[in-house]
Design a protein around this motif. Structure first.
Motif, PDB file in Angstrom:
ATOM      1  N   SER A   1      50.320 -88.658  -7.967  1.00  9.85           N
ATOM      2  CA  SER A   1      50.036 -89.932  -7.420  1.00  9.85           C
ATOM      3  C   SER A   1      51.282 -90.876  -7.987  1.00  9.85           C
ATOM      4  O   SER A   1      51.775 -91.711  -6.985  1.00  9.85           O
ATOM      5  CB  SER A   1      49.185 -90.695  -8.390  1.00  9.85           C
ATOM      6  OG  SER A   1      49.212 -90.609  -9.803  1.00  9.85           O
TER       7      SER A   1
ATOM      8  N   ASP B   1      50.215 -81.478 -10.050  1.00  8.35           N
ATOM      9  CA  ASP B   1      48.838 -81.902 -10.454  1.00  8.35           C
ATOM     10  C   ASP B   1      48.590 -83.356  -9.927  1.00  8.35           C
ATOM     11  O   ASP B   1      49.493 -84.150  -9.602  1.00  8.35           O
ATOM     12  CB  ASP B   1      48.493 -81.848 -12.067  1.00  8.35           C
ATOM     13  CG  ASP B   1      49.252 -82.874 -12.657  1.00  8.35           C
ATOM     14  OD1 ASP B   1      48.835 -84.037 -12.580  1.00  8.35           O
ATOM     15  OD2 ASP B   1      50.175 -82.630 -13.355  1.00  8.35           O
ATOM     16  N   ALA B   2      47.098 -83.817  -9.703  1.00  6.21           N
ATOM     17  CA  ALA B   2      46.692 -84.928  -9.277  1.00  6.21           C
ATOM     18  C   ALA B   2      47.528 -86.189  -9.630  1.00  6.21           C
ATOM     19  O   ALA B   2      47.790 -86.999  -8.894  1.00  6.21           O
ATOM     20  CB  ALA B   2      45.278 -84.815  -8.994  1.00  6.21           C
ATOM     21  N   LEU B   3      47.700 -86.220 -10.930  1.00  9.86           N
ATOM     22  CA  LEU B   3      48.256 -87.536 -11.628  1.00  9.86           C
ATOM     23  C   LEU B   3      49.591 -87.647 -11.264  1.00  9.86           C
ATOM     24  O   LEU B   3      50.080 -88.506 -11.011  1.00  9.86           O
ATOM     25  CB  LEU B   3      47.757 -87.469 -13.054  1.00  9.86           C
ATOM     26  CG  LEU B   3      46.037 -87.315 -13.163  1.00  9.86           C
ATOM     27  CD1 LEU B   3      45.839 -87.355 -14.540  1.00  9.86           C
ATOM     28  CD2 LEU B   3      45.569 -88.577 -12.404  1.00  9.86           C
ATOM     29  N   THR B   4      50.123 -86.443 -11.403  1.00 12.40           N
ATOM     30  CA  THR B   4      51.767 -86.545 -11.152  1.00 12.40           C
ATOM     31  C   THR B   4      52.039 -86.737  -9.822  1.00 12.40           C
ATOM     32  O   THR B   4      52.962 -87.628  -9.381  1.00 12.40           O
ATOM     33  CB  THR B   4      52.301 -85.015 -11.445  1.00 12.40           C
ATOM     34  OG1 THR B   4      52.067 -84.872 -12.817  1.00 12.40           O
ATOM     35  CG2 THR B   4      53.873 -85.161 -11.392  1.00 12.40           C
TER      36      THR B   4
END
Lengths: 668, 280
Positions: A175, A170-173
């Motif tokens: 990052s 997912d986008a946050l992991t």
């Protein structure tokens, strides 16, 4: 310097079950320096993974080849490690065992203790000490991908290849891993090639972003140099003045590719009404002075001259306009005044593309806006600005214009230089598309800009800037926007070109009748055109112009000039002034054959014929010396003497430019 | 309400509108573990207007899915209450439909049958023809009229997710709950489905709660973006007002100066103020 990795004219072809073949990649040519981080970006099916597999040695190209440090890649090897999206860890082994397996296999020659040290060191590198004895089943996706990165790096590859490494996260992991990868790549001076479709990821990590077109026969559509300083940090990158400009350039490329995928077949020319082509796609940038195009379409001037199927294509930047016309995606476009000359001369080391203009669409209409901060420091005029720059020698002041060949850039530079401010040494000038000016100024990433309306007014209404000078202070009646078409297009469709110029001449006349302007302002405010608040569009165009400096707004009758005073004539003397300024700032060489260049680009013949057919006067203004606000006289008979007399300038190259036989540019 | 130039941010100490359409009232969720109680959510407050589109973003482990499970009724709060139109939510119901990332269609049924099944279980007494018409209408709504007789494995990821949305909407829920619905799709399909969802939401006027990890997705779709703090004991950090005019269009939204401000504000919240590392 020899390149570290050379991808030399690579083609890839796959056989199809029906006996035919599918050409995935066509003529891919790319050199990568040691320590460079390159991203391959494109939609699915563009062949980016195919290319990565060829570099890895997992597949052989149908033609061409790949060299790593001068040796041809023919099979996979531990000098090129690949990290795949799906981790590919052995599920029955722990983190430590997965890494050790690779190290023991590749580094057999090392003593066991040393191999163990390498494994432990890489467990720490990806911060998995706590999880070293866990099997992949007990790890999160992000942790698993860290194991595969550690495993790849532990055997010290020369080249790290990453195939959408974070695509499954997912986008946050994602990052968090990107941050870690930047750090590792920087500390270990890794050379990396990464396949991704995440624009922000590519911008954060790469030195260069290589964008591939859609398959079949994918090729490199565009390469973007990412200028952010290293070491990089996410928020600093996002706040760089060019971040969103680059981001939207990439998104734009991807969207063009997406559209191309949906469109597939470009519409063929439809001949009718005695014209070679009546279906035209014309580009414009959302600005108040796109009015003649909007009027020609909405008030039926295109139709009247037989151009029955004109589509106006709203483009995000001048760069997109240049790309659209040179790539033949657009038939014609509104252009900044210097663009046809700059494209013809091959600005930016590009192959010269002859582009002509038969009509000037508008004059004036720009302003120089500075930030409220400078206003609060007491800056009211150019001398004050010079004082403010001198008072803060450690601060880099950045100003933005919309395109190197735009009058905004040339006049802003001229204005600064007139006060002994060297625009390249005392300041930093950058290019940002008009719609992003206000946000960038507001974020404090630039200190000012020169752009057309409604963007200056927008900054003033948001109370973040003030107009320190506008065109009527600097050069009343300078050419601003022109119609640009490729020369080969003009030769192929001469009657269409003439009809187009005629329709626009009539539209320009319509725009200069002030009784029509309230209605035009409403047309421009529509979302498919400028899409700004009506009040912002009316400023200067119709209503008194507020400079945001506390003084009462002024009525500026010539702020937007579309027809009066021979507005529409693409006069050669003005073109020559533009050529001198392009050369002054090192944007293009100065052509020794300027007479030929101006004759080819500034199509007085087309303008004259169109004007005569409409019973407009076809005069060219007198060829006499003229001066801008500072009184320096420009004599069109002595451009080189003029260039020599300028105090602040770059090194001026004077070259014979043969636009029919462009010299083959050899990369240094 | 705090105003930072154009950005409107609601901080977590703002008073809760007790009479709103959907109210998450001081909700905490605590799980007992051998090493003591594990607080997933600690005093979450949120009120949602009828017809509003709310996105929730936060790092993994912030309890966003747990929170939505309490709206759908799959879980109960340890403390506090979730109310829909003043009625406490105590169990799942067809007035709150959920769409998950992993589709969860029945593989042996066709697209049509998957949708029909839901309709039939909620309205067993309706005439068959009417139920079939509802199923067909909703397949058409998501552009899948042609694929009615295909089974899930014959459909692409994007098509499967369309079926799930049609199945959920066919039951006329008051609240549509989307748990990262487009996370598994490629970027182009994802953009297409976002645009389709926007259109459907505009036509249906349904209230939407959606979990996402994608700031751009939230900026395009939502009226408000709820940004969660990190777990354990996560709560609502700040709520960002997304005021782009509607109907929205992706390229217009991206060219608004406000877009960059909002995006950078959210990035700053997630990557600086609530920076997170998934190392345990």
């Amino acid at each position: 310097m020899t390149a570290f990795v050379v991808i030399d004219h690579v083609d890839q072809v796959f056989p199809l079950p029906n006996g035919q073949s599918y050409i995935a990649l066509k003529n891919i040519n790319l050199e990568i320096r040691k320590g460079e981080f390159v991203s391959l970006l494109g939609h699915s099916g563009c062949g980016k993974s195919t290319l990565l597999n060829i570099i890895a040695g997992l597949a052989q190209p149908a033609a061409g080849g790949v060299l790593l440090e001068g040796r041809q890649v023919t099979k996979p090897g531990p000098d090129r490690m690949v990290v795949f999206q799906n981790y590919s860890l052995l599920p029955w082994l722990t983190v430590r065992q997965n890494i050790a397996l690779a190290v023991d296999e590749v580094m057999k020659h090392l003593p066991a203790q040393e191999r163990r040290d390498i494994v432990e060191q890489h467990i720490d590198m990806v911060k998995l000490r706590q999880a070293a004895d866990k099997t992949p089943g007990k790890l999160s996706g992000g942790m698993k991908q860290r194991v595969s990165i550690a495993r790849a790096l532990a055997i010290r590859p020369k080249l790290l290849l990453l195939d959408e490494p974070f695509g499954a996260l997912d986008a946050l992991t994602r990052s968090g891993l990107q941050d870690q990868l930047i750090q590792i790549a920087q500390e270990h001076h890794l050379t990396c090639i990464m396949v991704t479709h995440d624009v922000d990821e590519a911008l954060l990590l790469s030195d260069r972003i290589v964008m591939l077109t859609n398959g079949p026969e994918s090729y490199i559509g565009q390469i973007i140099d990412v200028p952010f300083e290293r070491p990089r940090e996410r928020m600093a990158v996002v706040n760089h003045p060019n971040y969103y400009a680059l981001r939207s350039e990439i998104v734009y490329f991807l969207n063009q590719q997406k559209k191309a995928k949906q469109r597939k077949v470009k519409q063929a020319a439809i001949a009718r009404n005695g014209l070679e082509k009546i279906n035209l796609e014309i580009g414009f940038v959302p600005l108040t002075d796109c009015a003649p195009l909007v009027v020609a379409k909405e008030m039926g001037f295109f139709q009247k001259h037989g151009l029955e199927e004109v589509t106006l294509s709203r483009e995000p930047s001048w760069k997109a306009i240049a790309e659209g016309v040179t790539s033949k995606r657009l038939d014609a476009a509104q252009m900044v005044a210097g663009m046809p000359l700059a494209l013809t001369l091959g600005m930016g080391g590009k192959v010269p593309t002859p582009v002509v203009t038969g009509v000037v669409l508008s004059r004036n209409g720009n302003a120089i806006t500075l930030s409220k901060r400078l206003y609060d420091e007491g800056v009211r005029n150019l001398a004050d600005l010079k004082g403010a720059l001198a008072a803060a020698p450690d601060r880099v002041h950045t100003m933005a214009t919309v395109h190197p060949a735009s009058m905004h850039n040339l006049i802003l530079r001229y204005w600064l230089a007139s006060a002994d401010i060297d625009p390249d040494q005392d300041m930093h000038l950058t290019v940002i598309p008009p719609p992003q000016m206000v946000a960038t100024l507001k974020a404090g990433n630039i200190d000012g800009f020169c752009a057309g309306e409604p963007w200056n007014t927008h900054a003033i209404k948001e109370n973040i800037g003030f107009v320190i000078a506008h065109d009527l202070d600097l050069w009343i009646g300078h050419p601003e926007k022109v119609l640009g078409v490729r020369e080969d297009w003009a030769n192929q469709y001469p009657q269409t070109h003439l009809a187009l110029v005629k329709a626009l001449l009539e539209a320009c006349e319509y725009c200069d009748d002030r009784r029509n302007r309230p209605q035009i302002a409403e047309l421009l405010a529509k979302p498919e055109y400028v899409g700004a608040e009506l009040e912002y569009i009316r400023a200067g165009f119709l209503d008194p112009y507020d400079r945001g400096d506390g003084k009462p707004p002024e009525q500026l009758l010539r702020f937007n000039q579309f027809h009066i005073d021979i507005t529409n004539c693409p006069s050669r003397a003005e073109g020559l002034w533009i050529l001198t300024q392009l050369a002054r700032w090192g944007i293009t060489p100065f052509p020794r054959n300027w007479i030929e260049i101006l004759d080819r680009v500034r199509r007085m013949d087309v303008y004259g014929e169109a004007a005569r057919q409409l019973d407009f006067p076809d005069l060219e203004p007198n060829r006499e010396p003229f001066a801008l606000f500072d009184g320096t006289v420009f004599d069109p008979d002595d451009p080189i003497g003029y260039l020599n007399s300028l105090r602040i300038k770059r090194e001026i190259r004077i070259e014979e430019i043969d636009i029919d036989h462009p010299a083959i540019v050899v990369a240094a | 309400m705090q105003t930072l130039s154009n950005i409107n941010v609601q901080l977590n100490d703002a008073p809760l509108d007790q009479d709103a359409f959907l109210v998450i009232d001081n909700v905490s969720k605590v799980y007992p573990t051998p090493s003591g109680p594990h607080v997933v959510l600690d005093g979450v407050n949120l009120s949602v207007r009828e017809g509003e589109f709310v996105c929730i973003i936060g790092h993994s482990g912030c309890g966003k899915s747990t929170l939505l499970d309490m709206v759908s009724g799959f879980r109960q709060p340890t403390e506090g209450q979730v109310r829909l139109q003043s009625e406490p939510i105590v169990k799942p119901g067809p007035d709150r439909m959920v769409v998950f990332q992993n589709y969860s269609l029945l593989p042996w049924f066709t697209a049509f049958e998957n949708i029909y099944l839901g309709i039939d279980s909620v309205w067993p007494d309706k005439p068959k023809a009417e139920k079939e018409a509802i199923a067909r209408d909703h397949l058409a709504l998501v552009g899948l009229a042609e694929a009615a007789d295909k089974k899930p494995k014959q459909l692409s990821g994007g098509m499967k997710q369309r079926v799930c949305i049609a199945r959920a909407l066919a039951l006329r829920p008051q609240v549509l709950i989307l748990d990262e619905p487009f996370g598994a799709l490629d970027p182009i399909t994802r953009e297409e489905l976002q645009e389709e969802l926007l259109k459907i939401w505009t036509e249906h006027q349904v209230t939407v709660l959606m979990i996402t990890h994608d700031i751009d997705e939230a900026l395009l779709l939502a009226d408000r973006l709820v940004m969660m703090t990190n777990g354990p004991a996560a709560k609502v950090g700040e709520i960002l007002e997304i005021s782009f005019p509607r109907p929205r269009n992706r390229s217009r939204v991206m060219e608004s100066p406000l877009y960059y401000e909002l995006r950078n504000y959210a990035l700053d919240f997630l990557y600086r103020r609530c920076a997170h590392d998934d190392v345990e």
